[in-house]
Every structure is written in C-alpha cells, then in structure tokens.
Design a protein around this motif. Sequence first.
Motif, PDB file in Angstrom:
ATOM      1  N   ASN A  74       0.785  -1.275  -0.008  1.00  0.00           N
ATOM      2  CA  ASN A  74       0.100  -0.005   0.080  1.00  0.00           C
ATOM      3  C   ASN A  74       0.783   1.138  -0.013  1.00  0.00           C
ATOM      4  N   MET A  75       0.753   2.100  -0.917  1.00  0.00           N
ATOM      5  CA  MET A  75       1.557   3.124  -0.975  1.00  0.00           C
ATOM      6  C   MET A  75       1.094   4.681  -0.321  1.00  0.00           C
ATOM      7  N   ASP A  76       0.143   4.348   0.867  1.00  0.00           N
ATOM      8  CA  ASP A  76      -0.244   5.578   1.268  1.00  0.00           C
ATOM      9  C   ASP A  76       0.874   6.136   2.259  1.00  0.00           C
ATOM     10  N   SER A  77       0.524   7.342   2.751  1.00  0.00           N
ATOM     11  CA  SER A  77       1.608   8.128   3.509  1.00  0.00           C
ATOM     12  C   SER A  77       1.997   7.757   4.720  1.00  0.00           C
ATOM     13  N   ASN A  78       1.336   6.821   5.372  1.00  0.00           N
ATOM     14  CA  ASN A  78       1.761   6.309   6.729  1.00  0.00           C
ATOM     15  C   ASN A  78       2.325   4.932   6.644  1.00  0.00           C
ATOM     16  N   HIS A  79       2.461   4.244   5.330  1.00  0.00           N
ATOM     17  CA  HIS A  79       3.138   3.041   4.897  1.00  0.00           C
ATOM     18  C   HIS A  79       2.600   1.859   5.843  1.00  0.00           C
ATOM     19  N   SER A  80       1.282   1.808   6.196  1.00  0.00           N
ATOM     20  CA  SER A  80       0.832   0.852   7.173  1.00  0.00           C
ATOM     21  C   SER A  80       0.666  -0.688   6.429  1.00  0.00           C
ATOM     22  N   GLY A  81       0.922  -0.614   5.186  1.00  0.00           N
ATOM     23  CA  GLY A  81       0.800  -1.958   4.544  1.00  0.00           C
ATOM     24  C   GLY A  81       2.025  -2.578   3.946  1.00  0.00           C
ATOM     25  N   ILE A  82       3.150  -2.358   4.872  1.00  0.00           N
ATOM     26  CA  ILE A  82       4.404  -2.923   4.618  1.00  0.00           C
ATOM     27  C   ILE A  82       4.493  -4.518   4.895  1.00  0.00           C
ATOM     28  N   ASN A  83       4.946  -5.335   3.922  1.00  0.00           N
ATOM     29  CA  ASN A  83       4.923  -6.708   4.294  1.00  0.00           C
ATOM     30  C   ASN A  83       6.336  -7.054   4.769  1.00  0.00           C
ATOM     31  N   THR A  84       6.520  -7.520   5.858  1.00  0.00           N
ATOM     32  CA  THR A  84       7.825  -7.662   6.411  1.00  0.00           C
ATOM     33  C   THR A  84       8.263  -8.867   6.212  1.00  0.00           C
ATOM     34  N   GLU A  85       7.961  -9.849   5.327  1.00  0.00           N
ATOM     35  CA  GLU A  85       8.363 -11.487   5.172  1.00  0.00           C
ATOM     36  C   GLU A  85       9.643 -11.041   4.365  1.00  0.00           C
ATOM     37  N   GLY A  86       9.363 -10.321   3.192  1.00  0.00           N
ATOM     38  CA  GLY A  86      10.627  -9.953   2.155  1.00  0.00           C
ATOM     39  C   GLY A  86      10.468 -10.822   1.198  1.00  0.00           C
ATOM     40  N   THR A  87      11.344 -10.587   0.137  1.00  0.00           N
ATOM     41  CA  THR A  87      11.702 -11.304  -1.187  1.00  0.00           C
ATOM     42  C   THR A  87      13.014 -11.597  -1.499  1.00  0.00           C
ATOM     43  N   GLY A  88      13.208 -12.679  -1.779  1.00  0.00           N
ATOM     44  CA  GLY A  88      14.741 -12.952  -1.979  1.00  0.00           C
ATOM     45  C   GLY A  88      15.305 -12.105  -3.259  1.00  0.00           C
ATOM     46  N   ILE A  89      16.479 -12.154  -3.722  1.00  0.00           N
ATOM     47  CA  ILE A  89      17.036 -11.735  -4.685  1.00  0.00           C
ATOM     48  C   ILE A  89      16.680 -12.280  -6.063  1.00  0.00           C
ATOM     49  N   GLU A  90      16.820 -13.742  -5.693  1.00  0.00           N
ATOM     50  CA  GLU A  90      16.445 -14.628  -6.989  1.00  0.00           C
ATOM     51  C   GLU A  90      15.051 -14.619  -7.271  1.00  0.00           C
ATOM     52  N   GLU A  91      14.150 -14.423  -6.375  1.00  0.00           N
ATOM     53  CA  GLU A  91      12.896 -14.529  -6.769  1.00  0.00           C
ATOM     54  C   GLU A  91      12.458 -13.237  -7.441  1.00  0.00           C
ATOM     55  N   ALA A  92      13.128 -12.021  -7.041  1.00  0.00           N
ATOM     56  CA  ALA A  92      12.800 -10.865  -7.601  1.00  0.00           C
ATOM     57  C   ALA A  92      13.566 -10.882  -9.084  1.00  0.00           C
ATOM     58  N   LYS A  93      14.607 -11.394  -9.292  1.00  0.00           N
ATOM     59  CA  LYS A  93      15.194 -11.450 -10.726  1.00  0.00           C
ATOM     60  C   LYS A  93      14.321 -12.421 -11.559  1.00  0.00           C
ATOM     61  N   GLN A  94      13.866 -13.553 -11.038  1.00  0.00           N
ATOM     62  CA  GLN A  94      12.871 -14.426 -11.740  1.00  0.00           C
ATOM     63  C   GLN A  94      11.664 -13.743 -12.224  1.00  0.00           C
ATOM     64  N   ALA A  95      11.138 -13.051 -11.277  1.00  0.00           N
ATOM     65  CA  ALA A  95       9.722 -12.249 -11.740  1.00  0.00           C
ATOM     66  C   ALA A  95      10.053 -11.103 -12.801  1.00  0.00           C
ATOM     67  N   LEU A  96      11.388 -10.576 -12.558  1.00  0.00           N
ATOM     68  CA  LEU A  96      11.586  -9.511 -13.681  1.00  0.00           C
ATOM     69  C   LEU A  96      11.775 -10.470 -15.093  1.00  0.00           C
ATOM     70  N   ARG A  97      12.494 -11.259 -15.049  1.00  0.00           N
ATOM     71  CA  ARG A  97      12.623 -11.959 -16.242  1.00  0.00           C
ATOM     72  C   ARG A  97      11.181 -12.730 -16.836  1.00  0.00           C
ATOM     73  N   SER A  98      10.448 -13.003 -16.037  1.00  0.00           N
ATOM     74  CA  SER A  98       8.970 -13.414 -16.601  1.00  0.00           C
ATOM     75  C   SER A  98       8.317 -12.238 -17.008  1.00  0.00           C
ATOM     76  N   VAL A  99       8.542 -11.119 -16.399  1.00  0.00           N
ATOM     77  CA  VAL A  99       7.941  -9.828 -16.902  1.00  0.00           C
ATOM     78  C   VAL A  99       8.532  -9.523 -18.571  1.00  0.00           C
ATOM     79  N   GLN A 100       9.665  -9.640 -18.582  1.00  0.00           N
ATOM     80  CA  GLN A 100      10.401  -9.287 -19.720  1.00  0.00           C
ATOM     81  C   GLN A 100      10.134 -10.098 -20.896  1.00  0.00           C
TER      82      GLN A 100
END
Length: 160
Positions: A11-37
């Motif tokens: 959630n991109m509101d001003s108080n940032h109340s919707g932050i997910n603290t689980e996190g995403t690994g670098i490899e998962e982010a790279k795979q998602a980027l490759r999939s989008v490309q």
Amino acid sequence: MAKKTYLKRTNMDSNHSGINTEGTGIEEAKQALRSVQQAKSAGLNQAMPTRWFRAAIALTIGSMVTVSAWGKTELVVISLAVLTGVLAAQKRKQGAVLRSCPNGVKEISALFVLAVFSTALIVGANLLNQTHGYEWAPIAGGALMAIAVLQYYKTGKAIL
C-alpha cells in the motif's frame, strides 16, 4: 552469508501501514523480472506484422504507384483487391489487423509524408515517362515507394 531480502510494499499511502515484512529474495525478484520481460517480448512479437505481410503490403502499394505513373489507373482496382486479400489473410492468421485510422501526431504526419512522397513519385515518374520516354521511371517509382513502405512497417517511422 545471509540471504538479502527486500521489503514488499502493498500500500503506497503516506503512513506506509501496508508493509509486508516477510521480504522477497533477490533470486525471486530476478525471476519475476525475467518473467515480465519474456511476457512483454512475446506480446510485442505477436503484435508486430510478419515479414511476408510487410513485403506484401509494400509490393502492393509499390504496384499501385507503378500503374498510376503509367497512366493505367484502372489497374489500381486489382492492387486494391490484392491489398484487401492480404489484410484479410493477416487478420485470419493473427486475429488482428492494422488500425484503419492513425493514432497520434507522429503516425498522422508519417502517413502524410508517405502520401506526399507517393504523389510526387507518381507525378515525377509519369513526367519522365511521357516527356522523355523513360519507360523504367514508373517501375523505379514503384520500387522506391515499396522500399519506403517496407521501411515504415519495419520501424513504424517514415524514412523521409
């Protein structure tokens, strides 16, 4: 070495109340980027006209310029029939066809330049043929127009 993680923001509101603290690994982010490309590339390839279609359109419009410059305007009807058949085949094959109306100032100006160019080729080739007897002039005019149209459909921009 510890696995780096990035925070997901849901959630991109001003108080940032919707932050997910689980996190995403670098490899998962790279795979998602490759999939989008890959998806973007596949979509662009599907939307682009095929080589045979570009060649057929270019040759058909080039032949229209040639027969017009020769003064055989009744043969333009045959070129229009071929053009209609090529467009129908393209629609059947890809499920889509070129827009009938240009969209945006750049496309309108590019098509205007192609129209002026084709008119100049027809008039110039006709004059060379009629006054100087250069029978090759209409063929050369049609070939130049075919090259211009082929370049336009290859890049989406006028070459002039």
